[in-house]
Design a protein around this motif. Structure first.
Motif, short mmCIF file in Angstrom:
data_model
loop_
_atom_site.label_atom_id
_atom_site.label_comp_id
_atom_site.label_asym_id
_atom_site.label_seq_id
_atom_site.Cartn_x
_atom_site.Cartn_y
_atom_site.Cartn_z
N ASN A 27 0.62 -1.02 -0.70
CA ASN A 27 -0.15 -0.29 0.14
C ASN A 27 0.79 2.14 -0.27
O ASN A 27 0.74 1.89 -0.07
CB ASN A 27 -0.48 0.27 1.16
N GLU A 31 1.03 3.56 -2.82
CA GLU A 31 0.13 6.03 -2.98
C GLU A 31 1.61 6.71 -1.65
O GLU A 31 1.52 6.51 -0.81
CB GLU A 31 -0.96 5.28 -1.81
N MET A 34 0.88 9.52 0.40
CA MET A 34 -0.19 9.13 1.51
C MET A 34 0.17 9.95 2.80
O MET A 34 1.51 10.03 3.46
CB MET A 34 0.36 7.81 2.03
N LYS A 37 -2.50 10.88 8.47
CA LYS A 37 -4.03 10.61 9.34
C LYS A 37 -4.45 8.78 9.13
O LYS A 37 -4.70 8.28 8.94
CB LYS A 37 -4.43 11.38 8.90
N LYS A 38 -3.98 9.33 7.11
CA LYS A 38 -4.34 7.19 6.34
C LYS A 38 -3.52 6.60 6.60
O LYS A 38 -3.88 5.95 6.75
CB LYS A 38 -3.95 8.20 4.77
N GLY A 41 -5.34 5.03 9.69
CA GLY A 41 -5.78 4.70 8.98
C GLY A 41 -5.70 3.18 8.90
O GLY A 41 -6.09 2.11 9.65
N ILE A 42 -5.16 3.20 7.61
CA ILE A 42 -4.79 1.56 7.75
C ILE A 42 -4.09 0.90 8.55
O ILE A 42 -4.80 -0.92 8.24
CB ILE A 42 -3.46 1.85 6.44
N SER A 107 -4.84 6.40 -5.35
CA SER A 107 -5.38 6.23 -3.97
C SER A 107 -5.39 4.54 -3.28
O SER A 107 -6.40 4.61 -3.87
CB SER A 107 -6.15 7.25 -2.82
N LEU A 110 -11.22 3.43 0.66
CA LEU A 110 -11.72 2.29 1.59
C LEU A 110 -12.18 1.01 1.36
O LEU A 110 -11.82 -0.05 2.32
CB LEU A 110 -12.85 3.11 2.86
#
Length: 195
Positions: A27, A31, A34, A37-38, A41-42, A107, A110
């Motif tokens: 990932n 990306e 990135m 924050k993301k 989240g991941i 990106s 979700l």
């Protein structure tokens, strides 16, 4: 709950998080722009799945064991299908992108992240069997330790992937997709032929 309990829980978490770490690496490659924050989240999504699946397995052992035995045979096939689909999609996008601006930073959505979370943690259901002799509090703490270890390892994977993804530019999606397909095949081979 002594030192040995926590040490075993950390080791279990590290073992279970290896697939999630590899997918996080992919990932990050896919990306490279990135944000923090993301990334959190991941890593949080992978941690949540790695927390939930062993706990669900523990509950199954104590309630509906006969149904879980049949489902266990499907786990390698499900992981192969899910990771093969997501990896194939990333691979296709990496091969078909035209210019470097189109390929530089795609990106992760979700829905793809949830599919990855299920695919990398579904085999952790069987960990419920290994912690079956724990009481509910010990099982809960063990799963929390697994989640923390997963979060740390996935964060490291994302950071490494971002670093190399920035350097690889458009080819990162091809590499990331290939990694996901290889992980799916690995889970399948281990589950079907080495079990």
């Amino acid at each position: 709950m002594d030192f040995e309990f926590f040490l075993m829980s950390i080791a279990l978490g590290a073992g279970l998080a290896m697939d999630a770490f590899s997918v996080s690496l992919a990932n990050g490659l896919n990306e490279p722009c990135m944000g923090t924050k993301k990334m959190c989240g991941i890593a949080g999504v992978f941690s949540l799945f790695q927390f939930s699946m062993p706990l669900i397995g523990w509950v199954c052992v104590h309630t509906i064991m006969q149904y879980f035995a049949f489902f266990g045979k499907l786990i390698p096939w499900i992981a192969l299908g899910l990771l093969g689909y997501i990896g194939g999609k990333m691979l296709y996008e990496g091969i078909t992108c035209k210019g470097e601006e189109d390929c530089g930073c795609t990106s992760i959505g979700l829905s793809a992240l949830l599919v990855q979370g299920v695919a990398t943690s579904i085999d952790a259901l069987s960990v419920g069997f290994t912690i079956a002799d724990y009481d509910w509090l010990m099982a809960l703490v063990c799963c929390l330790v697994i989640a923390i270890v997963t979060f740390i390892l996935c964060s490291i994977g994302l950071l490494l992937g971002k670093t190399f993804g920035t350097k690889l530019a458009g080819k990162a999606s091809i590499l990331g997709g290939s990694i996901l397909i290889i992980i799916g095949i690995k889970i399948f081979v281990e589950g079907v032929f080495l079990a």
